[in-house]
Design an enzyme around this catalytic site. Structure first.
Site, PDB file in Angstrom:
ATOM      1  N   SER A  60     -12.582  -4.389  -8.532  1.00 15.99           N
ATOM      2  CA  SER A  60     -13.035  -5.912  -7.728  1.00 15.99           C
ATOM      3  C   SER A  60     -14.191  -5.994  -6.825  1.00 15.99           C
ATOM      4  O   SER A  60     -15.051  -4.932  -7.158  1.00 15.99           O
ATOM      5  CB  SER A  60     -11.711  -6.577  -6.417  1.00 15.99           C
ATOM      6  OG  SER A  60     -12.546  -4.997  -5.249  1.00 15.99           O
ATOM      7  N   ASP A  93     -12.559  -7.573 -11.208  1.00 21.78           N
ATOM      8  CA  ASP A  93     -11.483  -8.599 -11.200  1.00 21.78           C
ATOM      9  C   ASP A  93     -12.203  -9.325 -10.343  1.00 21.78           C
ATOM     10  O   ASP A  93     -12.587  -9.271  -9.560  1.00 21.78           O
ATOM     11  CB  ASP A  93     -10.598  -7.613 -10.298  1.00 21.78           C
ATOM     12  CG  ASP A  93      -9.565  -8.271 -10.154  1.00 21.78           C
ATOM     13  OD1 ASP A  93      -8.713  -8.810 -10.657  1.00 21.78           O
ATOM     14  OD2 ASP A  93      -8.447  -7.860  -8.994  1.00 21.78           O
ATOM     15  N   HIS A  94     -12.386 -10.794  -9.926  1.00 23.11           N
ATOM     16  CA  HIS A  94     -12.092 -11.371  -9.367  1.00 23.11           C
ATOM     17  C   HIS A  94     -14.234 -12.186  -8.628  1.00 23.11           C
ATOM     18  O   HIS A  94     -14.242 -11.942  -7.966  1.00 23.11           O
ATOM     19  CB  HIS A  94     -11.391 -11.397  -8.137  1.00 23.11           C
ATOM     20  CG  HIS A  94      -9.982 -11.921  -7.999  1.00 23.11           C
ATOM     21  ND1 HIS A  94      -9.269 -13.290  -8.244  1.00 23.11           N
ATOM     22  CD2 HIS A  94      -9.112 -11.194  -8.202  1.00 23.11           C
ATOM     23  CE1 HIS A  94      -8.216 -13.164  -8.611  1.00 23.11           C
ATOM     24  NE2 HIS A  94      -7.731 -12.102  -7.997  1.00 23.11           N
ATOM     25  N   LYS A 195       5.629 -11.351  -1.003  1.00 23.70           N
ATOM     26  CA  LYS A 195       5.219 -12.560  -2.289  1.00 23.70           C
ATOM     27  C   LYS A 195       6.269 -13.561  -1.876  1.00 23.70           C
ATOM     28  O   LYS A 195       7.752 -12.252  -1.015  1.00 23.70           O
ATOM     29  CB  LYS A 195       5.575 -11.952  -3.772  1.00 23.70           C
ATOM     30  CG  LYS A 195       3.976 -10.868  -4.162  1.00 23.70           C
ATOM     31  CD  LYS A 195       3.856 -10.739  -5.509  1.00 23.70           C
ATOM     32  CE  LYS A 195       3.055  -9.160  -5.266  1.00 23.70           C
ATOM     33  NZ  LYS A 195       1.955  -9.426  -4.578  1.00 23.70           N
ATOM     34  N   GLY A 223      -1.343 -10.725  -8.704  1.00 28.38           N
ATOM     35  CA  GLY A 223      -0.533 -10.594  -7.848  1.00 28.38           C
ATOM     36  C   GLY A 223       1.073 -10.350  -8.294  1.00 28.38           C
ATOM     37  O   GLY A 223       1.764 -10.790  -8.361  1.00 28.38           O
ATOM     38  N   ASN A 265      -2.187  -7.701 -13.116  1.00 27.37           N
ATOM     39  CA  ASN A 265      -2.256  -6.810 -12.371  1.00 27.37           C
ATOM     40  C   ASN A 265      -2.176  -6.430 -11.176  1.00 27.37           C
ATOM     41  O   ASN A 265      -0.991  -7.052 -10.464  1.00 27.37           O
ATOM     42  CB  ASN A 265      -3.727  -7.756 -12.010  1.00 27.37           C
ATOM     43  CG  ASN A 265      -4.934  -8.691 -12.428  1.00 27.37           C
ATOM     44  OD1 ASN A 265      -4.215  -7.782 -13.811  1.00 27.37           O
ATOM     45  ND2 ASN A 265      -4.749  -9.281 -12.099  1.00 27.37           N
ATOM     46  N   ASP A 267      -2.732  -3.952  -7.852  1.00 25.45           N
ATOM     47  CA  ASP A 267      -2.939  -2.886  -6.766  1.00 25.45           C
ATOM     48  C   ASP A 267      -2.071  -2.942  -5.907  1.00 25.45           C
ATOM     49  O   ASP A 267      -2.597  -1.598  -5.390  1.00 25.45           O
ATOM     50  CB  ASP A 267      -4.473  -3.955  -6.120  1.00 25.45           C
ATOM     51  CG  ASP A 267      -5.216  -3.655  -4.998  1.00 25.45           C
ATOM     52  OD1 ASP A 267      -5.234  -2.392  -5.176  1.00 25.45           O
ATOM     53  OD2 ASP A 267      -6.738  -4.030  -5.045  1.00 25.45           O
ATOM     54  N   ARG A 292      -8.719  17.303   1.218  1.00 24.84           N
ATOM     55  CA  ARG A 292      -7.197  17.505  -0.168  1.00 24.84           C
ATOM     56  C   ARG A 292      -6.525  17.684   0.402  1.00 24.84           C
ATOM     57  O   ARG A 292      -5.347  17.715  -0.781  1.00 24.84           O
ATOM     58  CB  ARG A 292      -8.062  18.878  -0.221  1.00 24.84           C
ATOM     59  CG  ARG A 292      -9.735  18.732  -1.013  1.00 24.84           C
ATOM     60  CD  ARG A 292     -10.363  19.965  -1.019  1.00 24.84           C
ATOM     61  NE  ARG A 292     -10.097  20.830  -0.505  1.00 24.84           N
ATOM     62  CZ  ARG A 292     -11.011  21.638   0.018  1.00 24.84           C
ATOM     63  NH1 ARG A 292     -11.701  22.020  -0.980  1.00 24.84           N
ATOM     64  NH2 ARG A 292     -11.258  22.697   0.724  1.00 24.84           N
TER      65      ARG A 292
END
Ligand code: G3H
Ligand code: 13P
Ligand code: ZN
Length: 330
Positions: A60, A93-94, A195, A223, A265, A267, A292
């Protein structure tokens, strides 16, 4: 090896969806490559052909500026060297018009997304057409967007009432006039971890209508995170506060793929895995301060998560077939 997004789409169309995963750092890159090759125990493990999948890495604009775009691109080049068996595309992306040109000119990206979906129809067409012309001249393919998803996308927030599903007739006109190679469609999803506030799911009737008018044309679902309850619960139990988070049911990916949704997609889900692992690590080991410490279990968990997601997308086990089609000798 880095391939064109178009080649991945040709193999997948109508059968399965290619996972398009956003990354921001080294640990995500490591987990992503391992997961896509089925190297779940370690980076040195043999490729598990039953699990191995082609994939798309998405960067992105926010990811490009998080450190420096050259740092992230170098991480991907490094992963390509460490994992020569992997077959993947690199995608912006976008993108804005400006960032698309930057990526096209860099020679590193397989494809760019021009997102002018917030503009009116004619302006979206004009901007997309300019990007397509410049990208095609360099052999790069273009994803465009028509319709508006709800939620937060880069720095633009779209409220649910302003979200609007893609109109199938407009989609045909848009594709014809812009020459774009794939189309991100608004079919009920939204970005982020919250969502379906109104309780609705994917609008399969809308996907079907678009595919009916645009057969063989790859559609993209933004989304698409499923916001797994398991990970949200782990975050909340480790001190997080994410009430009411929900996503796309994973068993809806394949039916959508059969209707032409070829790129899915993801993310947010990766961020949830990161958040849960890090919260739990420092909750359980309050005296620890070595990055780590949580980094290792995160890479393992992310690899597992990717392998699981690819099963749901139907891309798991497709790597050998893709290589055959590309006539690649791994
Ligand atoms: O659609 C947006 C992606 O999830 C990228 O998010 O701009 O925070 O990197 P980001
Ligand atoms: P999610 O927020 O559902 O992961 O969507 C990511 C996306 O669409 C990236 O472009
Ligand atoms: Zn998106």
């Amino acid at each position: 090896m880095i391939v064109t997004t178009k080649e991945l789409f040709q193999h997948a169309y109508g059968k399965y969806a290619v996972g398009a995963y956003n990354i921001n750092n080294l640990e995500q890159a490591m987990g992503l490559f391992r997961g896509n090759l089925g190297k779940l125990e370690s980076a040195d493990a043999a490729v598990d052909e039953a699990v191995a999948a082609p994939f798309i890495i998405q960067i992105s604009r926010g990811a490009r500026s998080y450190t420096d775009k050259r740092m992230l691109e170098a991480v991907i080049r490094g992963a390509d060297e460490v994992f020569p068996e992997a077959v993947f595309a690199v995608h912006l992306d976008h993108g804005t018009e400006e960032s698309c040109y930057d990526c096209i000119d860099s020679g590193f990206y397989s494809s760019v997304m021009i997102d002018a979906s917030h503009e009116d129809f004619e302006e979206n067409i004009a901007i997309t057409k300019r990007v397509v012309e410049r990208a095609h001249a360099k052999g790069i393919v273009v994803e465009a967007e028509l319709g508006q998803l709800g939620g937060v996308e880069e720095d633009i927030e779209v409220s649910e009432e302003h979200a609007s599903l893609t109109d199938p007739d407009q989609a045909v006109e848009f594709v014809e006039r812009t020459g774009c190679d794939s189309l991100a469609v608004a079919i009920g999803t939204s970005h982020g971890a919250y969502k379906f506030a109104g309780g609705q799911g994917l609008h399969f009737d809308r996907i079907e209508a678009i595919q009916g008018l645009l057969p063989d044309f790859p559609l993209v679902m933004h989304g698409s995170s499923s916001v797994p309850k398991e990970w949200v619960d782990r975050i909340n139990e480790a001190g997080g506060d994410m009430p009411g988070a929900s996503g796309v049911p994973e068993d809806q990916y394949l039916p959508a793929a059969k209707l032409g949704v070829t790129k899915v997609n993801i993310d947010t889900d990766g961020r949830l895995v990161w958040c849960a692992i890090h919260r739990e690590f420092f909750r359980d080991k309050p005296a620890e301060f070595d990055l780590r410490g949580p980094g290792k279990p995160f890479m393992n968990a992310y690899a597992e998560f990717i392998a699981h997601k690819n099963q749901k997308l139907g891309s798991a086990g497709q790597l050998a077939g893709v290589k055959e089609t590309l006539a690649v000798t791994a």
